[in-house]
Motif scaffolding. Structure first.
Motif, mmCIF file in Angstrom:
data_model
loop_
_atom_site.group_PDB
_atom_site.id
_atom_site.type_symbol
_atom_site.label_atom_id
_atom_site.label_comp_id
_atom_site.label_asym_id
_atom_site.label_seq_id
_atom_site.Cartn_x
_atom_site.Cartn_y
_atom_site.Cartn_z
ATOM 1 N N ALA A 19 -1.822 69.032 -106.896
ATOM 2 C CA ALA A 19 -1.186 68.155 -107.882
ATOM 3 C C ALA A 19 -0.570 66.751 -107.260
ATOM 4 C CB ALA A 19 -0.369 68.700 -108.899
ATOM 5 N N LEU A 20 0.347 67.601 -106.218
ATOM 6 C CA LEU A 20 1.120 66.467 -105.440
ATOM 7 C C LEU A 20 0.078 65.464 -104.704
ATOM 8 C CD1 LEU A 20 4.182 68.621 -104.438
ATOM 9 C CD2 LEU A 20 4.285 67.006 -106.022
ATOM 10 N N GLY A 21 -0.909 65.841 -104.203
ATOM 11 C CA GLY A 21 -1.907 65.275 -103.248
ATOM 12 C C GLY A 21 -2.613 64.354 -104.243
ATOM 13 N N LEU A 22 -2.950 64.516 -105.406
ATOM 14 C CA LEU A 22 -3.328 63.551 -106.369
ATOM 15 C C LEU A 22 -2.579 62.796 -106.599
ATOM 16 C CD1 LEU A 22 -5.899 63.272 -107.886
ATOM 17 C CD2 LEU A 22 -4.772 64.389 -109.843
ATOM 18 N N LEU A 23 -1.356 62.692 -106.894
ATOM 19 C CA LEU A 23 -0.377 61.718 -107.065
ATOM 20 C C LEU A 23 -0.342 60.786 -105.911
ATOM 21 C CD1 LEU A 23 2.507 63.651 -108.940
ATOM 22 C CD2 LEU A 23 1.134 61.994 -109.835
ATOM 23 N N GLN A 24 -0.231 61.454 -104.565
ATOM 24 C CA GLN A 24 -0.137 60.549 -103.456
ATOM 25 C C GLN A 24 -1.354 59.617 -103.154
ATOM 26 O OE1 GLN A 24 0.617 62.965 -99.743
ATOM 27 N NE2 GLN A 24 1.629 61.171 -98.878
ATOM 28 N N SER A 25 -2.613 60.402 -103.323
ATOM 29 C CA SER A 25 -3.858 59.600 -102.949
ATOM 30 C C SER A 25 -4.112 58.557 -103.922
ATOM 31 C CB SER A 25 -4.874 60.587 -102.943
ATOM 32 O OG SER A 25 -5.204 61.062 -104.363
ATOM 33 N N ARG A 26 -3.479 58.850 -105.198
ATOM 34 C CA ARG A 26 -3.849 57.702 -106.488
ATOM 35 C C ARG A 26 -2.839 56.901 -106.435
ATOM 36 N NH1 ARG A 26 -7.025 60.508 -111.536
ATOM 37 N NH2 ARG A 26 -8.955 61.566 -110.183
ATOM 38 N N VAL A 53 2.740 57.972 -104.194
ATOM 39 C CA VAL A 53 3.811 58.978 -104.512
ATOM 40 C C VAL A 53 4.217 59.915 -103.312
ATOM 41 C CG1 VAL A 53 5.089 60.230 -106.234
ATOM 42 C CG2 VAL A 53 3.659 58.318 -106.992
ATOM 43 N N ASN A 54 5.238 59.937 -102.724
ATOM 44 C CA ASN A 54 5.532 60.894 -101.941
ATOM 45 C C ASN A 54 5.936 62.278 -102.408
ATOM 46 O OD1 ASN A 54 8.401 60.914 -102.395
ATOM 47 N ND2 ASN A 54 8.585 59.341 -101.271
ATOM 48 N N GLU A 55 6.109 63.454 -101.729
ATOM 49 C CA GLU A 55 6.060 64.713 -102.468
ATOM 50 C C GLU A 55 7.749 64.733 -103.044
ATOM 51 O OE1 GLU A 55 5.451 68.235 -99.993
ATOM 52 O OE2 GLU A 55 3.644 67.752 -99.618
ATOM 53 N N GLN A 56 8.591 64.204 -102.558
ATOM 54 C CA GLN A 56 9.802 64.038 -103.237
ATOM 55 C C GLN A 56 9.755 63.591 -104.628
ATOM 56 O OE1 GLN A 56 11.717 63.087 -98.780
ATOM 57 N NE2 GLN A 56 13.250 63.029 -100.320
ATOM 58 N N LEU A 57 9.356 62.356 -104.813
ATOM 59 C CA LEU A 57 9.114 61.891 -106.067
ATOM 60 C C LEU A 57 8.252 62.619 -106.966
ATOM 61 C CD1 LEU A 57 9.587 58.052 -105.468
ATOM 62 C CD2 LEU A 57 11.125 59.388 -106.499
ATOM 63 N N GLY A 58 7.202 63.109 -106.199
ATOM 64 C CA GLY A 58 6.203 63.995 -107.209
ATOM 65 C C GLY A 58 6.513 65.026 -107.556
ATOM 66 N N ILE A 59 7.604 65.822 -107.151
ATOM 67 C CA ILE A 59 8.115 66.843 -107.730
ATOM 68 C C ILE A 59 8.835 66.531 -109.062
ATOM 69 C CG2 ILE A 59 10.076 68.632 -107.590
ATOM 70 C CD1 ILE A 59 7.734 69.364 -105.713
ATOM 71 N N SER A 60 9.549 65.701 -108.910
ATOM 72 C CA SER A 60 10.190 65.083 -110.213
ATOM 73 C C SER A 60 9.156 64.611 -111.327
ATOM 74 C CB SER A 60 11.110 63.754 -110.046
ATOM 75 O OG SER A 60 12.043 64.192 -109.037
ATOM 76 N N ILE A 61 8.130 63.824 -110.978
ATOM 77 C CA ILE A 61 6.994 63.377 -111.789
ATOM 78 C C ILE A 61 6.305 64.680 -112.562
ATOM 79 C CG2 ILE A 61 4.807 62.159 -111.719
ATOM 80 C CD1 ILE A 61 6.110 60.319 -109.755
ATOM 81 N N LEU A 62 5.943 65.732 -111.499
ATOM 82 C CA LEU A 62 5.267 66.796 -112.231
ATOM 83 C C LEU A 62 6.172 67.490 -113.257
ATOM 84 C CD1 LEU A 62 3.527 68.781 -109.285
ATOM 85 C CD2 LEU A 62 2.603 67.236 -110.999
ATOM 86 N N ASP A 63 7.443 67.566 -112.965
ATOM 87 C CA ASP A 63 8.337 68.132 -114.206
ATOM 88 C C ASP A 63 8.079 67.607 -115.124
ATOM 89 O OD1 ASP A 63 10.445 69.728 -115.024
ATOM 90 O OD2 ASP A 63 12.098 68.016 -114.400
ATOM 91 N N GLU A 64 8.254 66.194 -115.229
ATOM 92 C CA GLU A 64 8.120 65.347 -116.429
ATOM 93 C C GLU A 64 6.709 65.688 -117.028
ATOM 94 O OE1 GLU A 64 9.278 63.165 -119.567
ATOM 95 O OE2 GLU A 64 10.669 63.737 -117.734
ATOM 96 N N VAL A 65 5.616 65.767 -116.411
ATOM 97 C CA VAL A 65 4.428 65.849 -116.767
ATOM 98 C C VAL A 65 4.223 67.275 -117.461
ATOM 99 C CG1 VAL A 65 2.034 66.421 -116.092
ATOM 100 C CG2 VAL A 65 3.250 64.400 -115.344
ATOM 101 N N CYS A 66 4.816 68.198 -116.722
ATOM 102 C CA CYS A 66 4.768 69.703 -117.247
ATOM 103 C C CYS A 66 5.500 69.958 -118.605
ATOM 104 C CB CYS A 66 5.117 70.585 -116.430
ATOM 105 S SG CYS A 66 3.982 70.691 -114.944
ATOM 106 N N LYS A 67 6.413 68.951 -118.942
ATOM 107 C CA LYS A 67 7.264 69.246 -119.979
ATOM 108 C C LYS A 67 6.717 68.724 -121.276
ATOM 109 C CE LYS A 67 11.816 68.333 -117.857
ATOM 110 N NZ LYS A 67 13.080 67.505 -117.806
ATOM 111 N N ARG A 68 5.598 67.895 -121.078
ATOM 112 C CA ARG A 68 4.781 67.127 -122.340
ATOM 113 C C ARG A 68 3.835 68.230 -122.415
ATOM 114 N NH1 ARG A 68 5.099 60.893 -120.974
ATOM 115 N NH2 ARG A 68 7.263 60.816 -120.001
ATOM 116 N N ALA A 69 3.513 68.125 -124.002
ATOM 117 C CA ALA A 69 2.525 69.143 -124.807
ATOM 118 C C ALA A 69 1.665 68.191 -125.326
ATOM 119 C CB ALA A 69 2.957 70.332 -125.605
ATOM 120 N N GLU A 70 0.333 67.832 -124.703
ATOM 121 C CA GLU A 70 -0.640 67.088 -125.523
ATOM 122 C C GLU A 70 -2.030 67.577 -125.182
ATOM 123 O OE1 GLU A 70 0.723 63.528 -123.486
ATOM 124 O OE2 GLU A 70 0.261 64.311 -121.333
#
Length: 227
Positions: free
Chosen positions: A200-207, A210-227
Motif C-alpha cells: 500500500a505504501l508502494g502504491l502511494l509512492q508510485s502513483r 508520497v514518501n513512507e513517513q507521510l504514507g503511514i499517516s495517509i493509510l491511517d486516515e484511509v483505514c478509518k473510513r468505512a465505505e
C-alpha cells in the motif's frame, strides 16, 4: 542499540567526535527542531521552524513573491524520543531539485524516530524508523542550521508553493479525500491481503510521490473510513 536509545529518550551523536560545546549546540538545535515540528504540525504555522535558522536564510525562497508560509519546512511532528547522527557532508554532495551552491553546509544532521502504524489498519505490531535530514555549518565550536535554496527556475516560475505543499495535522485527511473511494478501497484491500503496509505504501509512492513517513499517516486516515 537504537531500541535502547528510544527507551532512554536520549539523543546521541555517533559518527563524529564532538567537543562539549559542539554537543551543547547540537542539543539546543535538536530540541528547537522537535518543538517547532510539533507546533507547526499542530497549527500549520511553520514560522517557528524558520526562526531556528539564521536571519536571511530564506531570502532566496522569498524571492518568488509567493505566500509559501514556509511550507517547504513543514514535516510530520518529531516526537520527544528521538535519535540523531551527525556526519560530515560528503564531497560532491548533490541535492535533487534544490540549489545548495551557497548553503555552506559542513555536516548532515539525521534525526530518527520510531513510527508506528496506528491501530486503524489492524497492524499494531508494525514499526519503522522515520528519518529526517537537516544541514549544519560548523563555525569554530558552534553548529548552526543552514538550508538550500530553490532553483532559479522555481523562483522565476513561482513553483515553490506548488512544489512543497503544507504538511500539517490535516494533510492526511485532505490527501485521503483527494484519493477518492475506489483508491481508498484498493489500499485497504492491499493492507488486509498482506497484513503488512508495504504494498500500500508502494502504491502511494508510485502513483502520488508520497514518501513512507507521510504514507503511514495517509493509510491511517484511509483505514478509518468505512465505505
Amino acid at each position: 542499540m537504537l531500541a535502547a536509545l528510544f527507551a532512554s529518550g536520549v539523543a546521541i551523536a555517533q559518527s563524529v567526535d564532538l567537543s562539549p560545546m559542539q554537543a551543547a549546540a547540537l542539543d539546543l538545535i535538536i530540541d528547537e527542531i522537535k518543538k517547532a515540528s510539533r507546533e507547526g504540525f499542530a497549527t500549520s504555522d511553520w514560522s517557528k521552524m524558520a526562526e531556528i535558522y539564521p536571519e536571511g536564510t530564506f531570502e532566496c525562497w522569498n524571492a518568488s513573491g509567493e505566500n509559501h508560509r514556509y511550507a517547504f519546512l513543514s514535516m510530520e511532528a518529531i516526537p520527544e524520543k528521538a535519535w540523531y547522527d551527525v556526519t560530515p557532508l560528503p564531497r560532491g554532495y548533490v541535492l535533487d531539485n534544490l540549489d545548495a551552491s551557497k548553503m555552506g553546509a559542513t555536516h548532515i544532521l539525521t534525526i530518527a524516530y520510531e513510527q508506528v502504524l496506528p491501530s486503524s489498519c489492524g497492524l499494531e505490531m508494525f514499526r519503522r524508523w522515520a528519518l529526517r535530514d537537516f544541514y549544519l555549518r560548523l563555525e569554530d565550536e558552534w553548529f548552526q542550521l543552514v538550508h538550500p535554496c530553490p532553483t532559479r527556475e522555481q523562483i522565476e516560475s513561482k513553483q515553490i508553493a506548488r512544489t512543497w505543499p503544507m504538511i500539517d495535522r490535516h494533510y492526511a485527511a485532505r490527501f485521503a479525500d483527494r484519493l477518492g473511494a475506489p483508491q481508498r478501497t484498493a489500499l485497504r484491500r492491499l493492507v488486509k491481503r498482506d497484513e503488512f503496509p508495504l504494498a500500500a505504501l508502494g502504491l502511494l509512492q508510485s502513483r502520488h510521490g508520497v514518501n513512507e513517513q507521510l504514507g503511514i499517516s495517509i493509510l491511517d486516515e484511509v483505514c478509518k473510513r468505512a465505505e
